[in-house]
Design a protein around this motif. Structure first.
Motif, PDB file in Angstrom:
ATOM      1  N   CYS A   7       0.852  -1.195   0.000  1.00 48.80           N
ATOM      2  CA  CYS A   7       0.000   0.000   0.000  1.00 48.80           C
ATOM      3  C   CYS A   7       0.893   1.251   0.000  1.00 48.80           C
ATOM      4  N   ILE A   8       0.586   2.216  -0.842  1.00 49.06           N
ATOM      5  CA  ILE A   8       1.432   3.401  -0.983  1.00 49.06           C
ATOM      6  C   ILE A   8       0.850   4.569  -0.186  1.00 49.06           C
ATOM      7  N   GLU A   9       1.692   5.582   0.007  1.00 47.02           N
ATOM      8  CA  GLU A   9       1.304   6.731   0.817  1.00 47.02           C
ATOM      9  C   GLU A   9       0.085   7.447   0.250  1.00 47.02           C
ATOM     10  N   GLU A  10      -0.013   7.533  -1.064  1.00 50.27           N
ATOM     11  CA  GLU A  10      -1.139   8.244  -1.684  1.00 50.27           C
ATOM     12  C   GLU A  10      -2.473   7.593  -1.324  1.00 50.27           C
ATOM     13  N   GLU A  11      -2.480   6.256  -1.216  1.00 49.14           N
ATOM     14  CA  GLU A  11      -3.722   5.567  -0.867  1.00 49.14           C
ATOM     15  C   GLU A  11      -4.121   5.858   0.578  1.00 49.14           C
ATOM     16  N   LEU A  12      -3.145   5.947   1.471  1.00 53.21           N
ATOM     17  CA  LEU A  12      -3.452   6.279   2.856  1.00 53.21           C
ATOM     18  C   LEU A  12      -3.992   7.703   2.980  1.00 53.21           C
ATOM     19  N   VAL A  13      -3.351   8.625   2.282  1.00 51.93           N
ATOM     20  CA  VAL A  13      -3.785  10.027   2.349  1.00 51.93           C
ATOM     21  C   VAL A  13      -5.204  10.169   1.799  1.00 51.93           C
ATOM     22  N   GLU A  14      -5.503   9.432   0.723  1.00 51.10           N
ATOM     23  CA  GLU A  14      -6.833   9.506   0.123  1.00 51.10           C
ATOM     24  C   GLU A  14      -7.906   9.037   1.100  1.00 51.10           C
ATOM     25  N   LEU A  15      -7.583   8.016   1.923  1.00 51.60           N
ATOM     26  CA  LEU A  15      -8.540   7.512   2.893  1.00 51.60           C
ATOM     27  C   LEU A  15      -8.713   8.460   4.073  1.00 51.60           C
ATOM     28  N   CYS A  16      -7.632   9.113   4.486  1.00 52.57           N
ATOM     29  CA  CYS A  16      -7.654   9.873   5.741  1.00 52.57           C
ATOM     30  C   CYS A  16      -7.916  11.369   5.570  1.00 52.57           C
ATOM     31  N   LYS A  17      -7.674  11.936   4.402  1.00 50.01           N
ATOM     32  CA  LYS A  17      -7.729  13.389   4.261  1.00 50.01           C
ATOM     33  C   LYS A  17      -9.111  13.997   4.488  1.00 50.01           C
ATOM     34  N   PRO A  18     -10.233  13.250   4.343  1.00 49.95           N
ATOM     35  CA  PRO A  18     -11.524  13.887   4.668  1.00 49.95           C
ATOM     36  C   PRO A  18     -11.652  14.281   6.129  1.00 49.95           C
ATOM     37  N   PHE A  19     -10.799  13.758   7.002  1.00 48.72           N
ATOM     38  CA  PHE A  19     -10.934  14.022   8.427  1.00 48.72           C
ATOM     39  C   PHE A  19      -9.932  15.056   8.943  1.00 48.72           C
ATOM     40  N   GLY A  20      -8.978  15.460   8.122  1.00 53.42           N
ATOM     41  CA  GLY A  20      -8.030  16.464   8.573  1.00 53.42           C
ATOM     42  C   GLY A  20      -6.736  16.410   7.781  1.00 53.42           C
ATOM     43  N   ARG A  21      -5.808  17.241   8.175  1.00 52.94           N
ATOM     44  CA  ARG A  21      -4.532  17.350   7.461  1.00 52.94           C
ATOM     45  C   ARG A  21      -3.559  16.279   7.944  1.00 52.94           C
ATOM     46  N   ILE A  22      -2.966  15.545   6.991  1.00 54.39           N
ATOM     47  CA  ILE A  22      -2.003  14.486   7.283  1.00 54.39           C
ATOM     48  C   ILE A  22      -0.608  15.103   7.272  1.00 54.39           C
ATOM     49  N   VAL A  23       0.136  14.937   8.362  1.00 55.63           N
ATOM     50  CA  VAL A  23       1.471  15.522   8.440  1.00 55.63           C
ATOM     51  C   VAL A  23       2.573  14.477   8.244  1.00 55.63           C
ATOM     52  N   ASN A  24       2.247  13.180   8.436  1.00 58.13           N
ATOM     53  CA  ASN A  24       3.284  12.161   8.278  1.00 58.13           C
ATOM     54  C   ASN A  24       2.633  10.793   8.105  1.00 58.13           C
ATOM     55  N   THR A  25       3.304   9.925   7.398  1.00 57.84           N
ATOM     56  CA  THR A  25       2.832   8.549   7.225  1.00 57.84           C
ATOM     57  C   THR A  25       4.027   7.600   7.292  1.00 57.84           C
ATOM     58  N   LYS A  26       3.724   6.359   7.579  1.00 55.93           N
ATOM     59  CA  LYS A  26       4.742   5.309   7.560  1.00 55.93           C
ATOM     60  C   LYS A  26       4.085   4.045   7.038  1.00 55.93           C
ATOM     61  N   CYS A  27       4.470   3.633   5.842  1.00 55.81           N
ATOM     62  CA  CYS A  27       3.800   2.536   5.138  1.00 55.81           C
ATOM     63  C   CYS A  27       4.604   1.236   5.220  1.00 55.81           C
ATOM     64  N   ASN A  28       3.904   0.126   4.921  1.00 54.29           N
ATOM     65  CA  ASN A  28       4.528  -1.190   4.735  1.00 54.29           C
ATOM     66  C   ASN A  28       5.375  -1.607   5.936  1.00 54.29           C
ATOM     67  N   VAL A  29       4.794  -1.519   7.121  1.00 55.42           N
ATOM     68  CA  VAL A  29       5.494  -1.977   8.315  1.00 55.42           C
ATOM     69  C   VAL A  29       4.906  -3.330   8.722  1.00 55.42           C
ATOM     70  N   GLY A  30       5.587  -4.010   9.641  1.00 59.91           N
ATOM     71  CA  GLY A  30       5.160  -5.329  10.064  1.00 59.91           C
ATOM     72  C   GLY A  30       5.791  -6.412   9.207  1.00 59.91           C
ATOM     73  N   SER A  31       5.729  -7.640   9.713  1.00 61.17           N
ATOM     74  CA  SER A  31       6.374  -8.745   9.002  1.00 61.17           C
ATOM     75  C   SER A  31       5.733  -9.005   7.652  1.00 61.17           C
ATOM     76  N   ASN A  32       4.431  -8.732   7.512  1.00 64.42           N
ATOM     77  CA  ASN A  32       3.745  -8.934   6.233  1.00 64.42           C
ATOM     78  C   ASN A  32       3.605  -7.655   5.424  1.00 64.42           C
ATOM     79  N   ARG A  33       4.190  -6.573   5.921  1.00 62.96           N
ATOM     80  CA  ARG A  33       4.162  -5.284   5.215  1.00 62.96           C
ATOM     81  C   ARG A  33       2.732  -4.844   4.895  1.00 62.96           C
TER      82      ARG A  33
END
Length: 449
Positions: A28-54
């Protein structure tokens, strides 16, 4: 509430402006996360593909109330949060800010962590890995290992620039087909930076190599133990052949003893040793032949067959790494047929005498000329090369060893084993083994003594 079985939101956590998102689509890329979250406010930072299964990520909002709005909305909404059609589970993070947006694998270093997808250990040799990566600069060291992610390798270069160039060029690419075994169809490289800076290689072997130290001791066992997989005509990897077979027996509805296995496997050649043992809740056995050829014939003929008809005691055979079993000469779980009875200790000789029927011989599930199996088990004999005229086969329980004779046991010992008027050959079932005459020391019931 969410329509999925797992709640999207955990109420017991302390609110934070950093949300933890789980069950994300692969890469999953940063743009997809921002698209999901931006209706609720301004996104200042993200961290993608964490965990053993990314498949996890962190999203940091500019304000705590914005994170609370998103969390409470999806906690009460009938429509779950989704990315690419996958339901995303949301909870507050234990952290209050994302300190570093780069994972350890994104921080440049001179050592690369290489995950080779689509292969097993041994499919790609350390020499092939060296050939591929040395195209970008001098490779100092290589270490290979297996983890949950698959077959991996650490490749050390002289400096960060050389490692970064190799990563940029090879990440997501495939190793050339002419360097791979024929049975490997797909092989992709996933490359990230390692936190290591200098690998500690103790031996030169098929698993590790130090190209900067020619005086490093060689591990002969590891070097000789590496064998390129043998590939058959169909392009599939073949297991190394051996004179010892490993038999796994499934659907054990009836007893399988050393004598039963000996009768089954001796139809194809001399059986030297047998050992029965329990592993992972199932019954397995080693059967040793004098040579690989005999073992191969037996394996090809018996694989997938059942000792008893109706799918009972099905055999699954593979080659063992053993070549000479270390077993007790005579016991209820093992037998060494190369040791004559005269060579056994007195206690074992006494246990081998047939005057007293052993416990397993009186068991209702034991199949022999003296105790017929249930009528629901018709005989199966599809592979018996010695079957003549439809004559049924039956197991003859050996009661003496070559060169020794013993008196026949009293008739009452077997008086109730077979109903009056019947005979062993009239019974509907027996192990599907090569037909053998009854032992001379004990005539079959129903025949004059």
């Amino acid at each position: 509430m969410s329509t999925s079985g797992q709640p999207q939101f955990r109420y017991t956590q302390t609110p934070s402006k950093v949300l933890h998102l789980r069950n994300l689509p692969w890469e999953c890329i940063e743009e997809e996360l921002v698209e999901l979250c931006k209706p609720f406010g301004r996104i200042v930072n993200t961290k993608c593909n964490v965990g053993s299964n990314r498949n996890q990520a962190f999203v940091e909002f500019a304000d705590l109330n914005q994170a609370i709005n998103m969390a409470t909305y999806y906690a009460s909404s009938s429509e779950p949060a989704q990315i690419r059609g996958k339901t995303v589970y949301i909870q507050y993070s234990n952290r209050h800010e994302i300190v570093n947006n780069k994972s350890p694998g994104d921080i440049p270093g001179n050592v690369l962590l290489v995950t080779i997808e689509g292969v097993e250990a041994g499919d790609v040799s350390i020499d092939v890995i060296h050939l591929v990566f040395s195209a970008f600069g001098f490779v100092h060291k290589i270490a290979t290992f297996e983890k949950a992610a698959g077959f991996q390798a650490l490749v050390q270069f002289t400096d960060i620039e050389t490692a970064a160039t190799a990563r940029e060029a090879l990440d997501g690419r495939s190793i050339p087909r002419y360097l791979l075994p024929q049975h490997v169809s797909n092989c992709h490289l996933r490359i990230s930076f390692s936190a290591h800076t200098d690998l500690n290689i103790k031996f030169q072997s098929n698993r590790s190599r130090d190209y900067t130290n020619p005086y490093l001791p060689v591990n002969p066992t590891a070097m000789e133990g590496f064998v390129q997989p043998v590939v058959g005509a169909d392009g599939k990897k073949k297991e190394p052949e051996s004179n010892v077979l490993l038999a796994s027996i499934e659907n054990m509805q009836y007893a399988v003893t050393v004598d039963v296995l000996h009768t089954v496997f001796s139809a194809f050649g001399t059986v030297q040793k047998i050992a029965i043992f329990e592993k992972n809740g199932g019954t397995q056995a080693f059967i040793q032949y004098p040579d690989v050829t005999t073992a191969t014939v037996a394996k090809d003929a018996l694989e997938g067959h059942c000792i008893y008809d109706g799918g009972y005691c099905k055999l699954h055979l593979s080659y063992s790494r053993h070549t000479d079993l270390n077993v007790k000469a005579y016991s209820d779980k093992s037998r060494d047929y190369r040791v004559p009875e005269s060579g056994l200790p007195p206690l074992q000789q006494a246990s081998a005498l047939p005057n007293t029927a052993p416990p397993w011989q009186n068991h209702p599930q034991y199949v022999s000329v003296h105790s017929a199996p249930p009528a629901t088990m018709p005989m199966q004999n599809p592979w018996d090369p010695t079957m003549q005229g439809g004559r049924p086969a039956f197991i003859s329980t050996p009661t003496t060893f070559p060169g020794q004779e013993y008196a026949s046991p009293p008739v009452p010992a077997y008086s109730t084993a077979i109903p009056p008027g019947s005979s062993p050959t009239s019974q509907p079932n027996a192990p599907f083994v090569a037909s053998q005459p009854a032992h001379q020391g004990i005539p079959p019931p129903g025949q004059p003594r």
